[in-house]
Write a protein that holds these residues in place. Structure first.
Motif, PDB file in Angstrom:
ATOM      1  N   GLY A 100      -5.548  14.482  26.907  1.00 41.10           N
ATOM      2  CA  GLY A 100      -5.321  13.373  26.515  1.00 41.10           C
ATOM      3  C   GLY A 100      -4.358  12.978  25.502  1.00 41.10           C
ATOM      4  N   GLY A 101      -3.804  11.922  25.418  1.00 35.72           N
ATOM      5  CA  GLY A 101      -2.951  11.493  24.359  1.00 35.72           C
ATOM      6  C   GLY A 101      -2.229  10.138  24.441  1.00 35.72           C
ATOM      7  N   GLY A 102      -1.656   9.951  23.374  1.00 34.88           N
ATOM      8  CA  GLY A 102      -0.908   8.545  23.426  1.00 34.88           C
ATOM      9  C   GLY A 102      -0.107   8.248  22.299  1.00 34.88           C
ATOM     10  N   GLY A 103      -0.074   6.878  21.874  1.00 30.70           N
ATOM     11  CA  GLY A 103       0.782   6.900  20.724  1.00 30.70           C
ATOM     12  C   GLY A 103       1.052   5.236  20.818  1.00 30.70           C
ATOM     13  N   ARG A 104       2.191   4.758  19.786  1.00 31.26           N
ATOM     14  CA  ARG A 104       2.739   3.505  19.524  1.00 31.26           C
ATOM     15  C   ARG A 104       3.631   3.148  20.641  1.00 31.26           C
ATOM     16  NH1 ARG A 104       1.675  -0.606  16.427  1.00 31.26           N
ATOM     17  NH2 ARG A 104      -0.190   0.141  15.475  1.00 31.26           N
ATOM     18  N   TYR A 105       3.644   1.957  21.068  1.00 30.85           N
ATOM     19  CA  TYR A 105       4.709   1.454  22.040  1.00 30.85           C
ATOM     20  C   TYR A 105       5.146  -0.134  21.622  1.00 30.85           C
ATOM     21  CZ  TYR A 105       0.105   0.033  24.072  1.00 30.85           C
ATOM     22  OH  TYR A 105      -1.097  -0.521  24.048  1.00 30.85           O
TER      23      TYR A 105
ATOM     24  N   ILE B 139      -0.781  -0.045  20.642  1.00 37.55           N
ATOM     25  CA  ILE B 139      -0.919   1.369  20.699  1.00 37.55           C
ATOM     26  C   ILE B 139      -2.147   1.643  21.561  1.00 37.55           C
ATOM     27  CG2 ILE B 139      -2.262   1.221  18.560  1.00 37.55           C
ATOM     28  CD1 ILE B 139      -1.608   4.072  17.770  1.00 37.55           C
ATOM     29  N   GLY B 140      -2.060   3.032  22.003  1.00 40.62           N
ATOM     30  CA  GLY B 140      -3.173   3.308  22.933  1.00 40.62           C
ATOM     31  C   GLY B 140      -3.116   4.815  23.400  1.00 40.62           C
ATOM     32  N   PHE B 141      -4.162   5.144  24.181  1.00 39.48           N
ATOM     33  CA  PHE B 141      -4.219   6.575  24.467  1.00 39.48           C
ATOM     34  C   PHE B 141      -4.862   6.737  26.085  1.00 39.48           C
ATOM     35  CE2 PHE B 141      -8.382   6.578  22.230  1.00 39.48           C
ATOM     36  CZ  PHE B 141      -9.045   6.366  23.178  1.00 39.48           C
TER      37      PHE B 141
ATOM     38  N   ALA C  70     -10.971   8.679  20.179  1.00 38.96           N
ATOM     39  CA  ALA C  70     -10.619   9.821  20.762  1.00 38.96           C
ATOM     40  C   ALA C  70     -11.291  10.902  20.373  1.00 38.96           C
ATOM     41  CB  ALA C  70      -9.306   9.913  21.331  1.00 38.96           C
ATOM     42  N   ALA C  71     -11.145  11.282  18.867  1.00 40.15           N
ATOM     43  CA  ALA C  71     -11.448  12.372  18.448  1.00 40.15           C
ATOM     44  C   ALA C  71     -13.212  12.480  18.309  1.00 40.15           C
ATOM     45  CB  ALA C  71     -10.843  12.469  17.034  1.00 40.15           C
TER      46      ALA C  71
ATOM     47  N   GLY D  69      -9.199   5.201  28.804  1.00 42.47           N
ATOM     48  CA  GLY D  69      -7.883   4.636  27.881  1.00 42.47           C
ATOM     49  C   GLY D  69      -8.311   3.502  27.140  1.00 42.47           C
ATOM     50  N   VAL D  70      -7.746   3.459  26.024  1.00 42.87           N
ATOM     51  CA  VAL D  70      -7.507   2.059  25.255  1.00 42.87           C
ATOM     52  C   VAL D  70      -6.097   1.579  24.955  1.00 42.87           C
ATOM     53  CG1 VAL D  70     -10.028   2.833  24.253  1.00 42.87           C
ATOM     54  CG2 VAL D  70      -7.677   3.225  22.915  1.00 42.87           C
ATOM     55  N   GLU D  71      -6.094   0.318  24.920  1.00 43.76           N
ATOM     56  CA  GLU D  71      -4.794  -0.381  24.206  1.00 43.76           C
ATOM     57  C   GLU D  71      -5.334  -1.274  23.389  1.00 43.76           C
ATOM     58  OE1 GLU D  71      -2.571   1.391  25.486  1.00 43.76           O
ATOM     59  OE2 GLU D  71      -3.354   2.189  27.526  1.00 43.76           O
ATOM     60  N   ALA D  72      -4.313  -1.373  22.143  1.00 49.33           N
ATOM     61  CA  ALA D  72      -4.449  -2.413  21.153  1.00 49.33           C
ATOM     62  C   ALA D  72      -3.311  -3.133  20.746  1.00 49.33           C
ATOM     63  CB  ALA D  72      -5.312  -1.593  19.957  1.00 49.33           C
TER      64      ALA D  72
END
Length: 414
Positions: A279-284, A299-301, A144-145, A125-128
């Motif tokens: 996989g997946g993710g989004g903004r938080y 945001i992360g995934f 990710a893509a 995963g990544v988080e930014a």
């Protein structure tokens, strides 16, 4: 004595499959490292409230999380997902922003084991954190893509949605409550009496009744405020500009409550539809504040290692490496030559192995052939030879002092 086995819902990863895992992590680390993301290693367990903040009404927290009291009486939970731990670390240590992090870690959820989803599964995963710029959303999704493309996967589809923010979500929530209340009899037993609690969870339910009731439900993408609509338009435009294909999925809400605005999932069409999420993710944008920090968008995934490798198998790409070593050392003299030569080869950066237990030359040769090595260095009473293992060839005599140099030349020629 009983025969012990791995606990239900867990699995062992052995060579050569483990080498493929290592290769996947290495490719991921290289790709995100070139984008400025640094490794974060967080604890496997946290205070249970850290994960409670990701959504007390979600199945992840209510049903699936492993939580317990430790010997000090503290309420502890094993990590069910990666984002909350990284954001907790961000809040605690206050690194400068923008803060970009990646991780490779096990996650734990008590649920019925499925193909590629275990009670202990593993995520990349990544988080930014630090900006709400929609270009960052595009960057994260593209990372990710691009990884999937780099692995050779061609049948992974990106699903995209926006969940709005505190300005426009209340109206959507109220519209969903009204919609599902009128269709209460269609809902599954779990959600029939929980409409007011969290109607978004119904959109995420895969049971036939809830899926049918969700058809035609009010869509968040149709109710976005001006700011969220502009943000979503910029994300779509950025993905279009990079050539990252996507489909708008109004029912996509993900399984956690912290998501705002951009949400996304990757589905592998080569896998069964019920277990095709890779996989997946989004903004938080509100999670850091919920964990005691200053308001900080993020945001992360998370990508499932097991599911990704299943997708690779289904598409016939990214196979496990055939060989672990380049050279196999055979020694029938009973001396220390095999030990010394193997050590010298490894010190020179050449992958090398050898046999043990004073086996015969023929037995050692069989082990050498199974190792996948390209060359064998054979120490015999009348001298040292190098021979090709992958195809028949005449052994070539070589001086003891020239072995490393000679092996390097032979491997380069291959």
């Amino acid at each position: 004595m009983p025969e012990y086995r791995a606990p239900v819902g867990t699995h062992d990863v052995l060579p050569p499959e483990s080498a493929r895992w290592a290769g996947l992590v290495a490719r991921f680390a290289d790709r995100v490292g070139r984008a400025g993301y640094g490794l974060v290693v967080s604890p496997t367990f946290e205070d249970v409230e850290v994960f409670g903040r990701v959504g007390e009404t979600t199945d992840v927290v209510r049903k699936e999380m492993y939580d317990f009291a430790d010997k000090g009486g503290r309420r502890i939970a094993l990590r069910p997902e990666g984002t909350a731990s990284v954001v907790r670390a961000f809040v605690q240590h206050r690194p400068p922003t923008p803060f970009r992090a990646w991780y490779a870690a096990p996650s734990f959820r008590y649920e019925r084991p499925q193909a590629g989803r275990y009670r202990q599964h593993h995520q990349l995963g990544v988080e930014a954190l630090g900006t709400d710029d929609p270009d960052l959303d595009v960057e994260v999704i593209a990372l990710a893509a691009d990884l999937f493309a780099d692995l050779g996967l061609r049948r992974v589809e990106l699903h995209l949605n926006s969940l709005g923010d505190e300005t426009c979500r209340p109206a959507h929530r109220a519209a969903l409550v009204e919609w599902f209340t009128a269709r209460r009899d269609q809902l599954c037993d779990e959600h029939r009496d929980r409409i007011e609690e969290n109607p978004l969870r119904i959109l995420d339910c895969k049971r036939p009744g809830c899926r049918a009731a969700s058809e035609g439900a009010p869509r968040m993408v149709d109710m976005l405020c001006d700011d969220c609509a502009a943000h979503f338009a910029r994300v779509k435009g950025g993905l279009d500009g990079l050539g990252v294909a996507y489909v708008i999925d109004p029912l996509l809400v993900r399984g956690l409550d912290y998501y705002t605005r951009t949400t996304f999932e990757f589905a592998a069409a080569a896998l069964d539809a019920a277990q095709n999420g890779v996989g997946g993710g989004g903004r938080y944008d509100g999670l850091a504040e919920a964990l005691g920090g200053d308001p900080t968008p993020g945001i992360g995934f998370g990508l499932g290692i097991e599911r990704i490798l299943l997708a690779c198998d289904a598409e016939g790409v990214f196979p496990a490496a055939d060989a672990n070593v380049d050279v196999f050392v055979i020694d029938t003299t009973g001396g220390e030559a095999a030990l010394a030569i193997t050590h010298e080869l490894r010190a020179a950066g050449i992958a090398a192995d050898r046999a043990f237990d004073d086996r015969s030359w023929k037995a050692q040769l069989k082990v050498a052939q199974r190792s996948g090595a390209a060359l064998a260095v054979s120490v015999e009473a009348d001298g040292i030879t190098i021979r090709t293992l992958r195809e028949k060839g005449e052994p070539e005599a070589v001086d003891r002092a020239d072995i490393v140099e000679h092996v390097r030349k032979r491997l380069a020629a291959d």
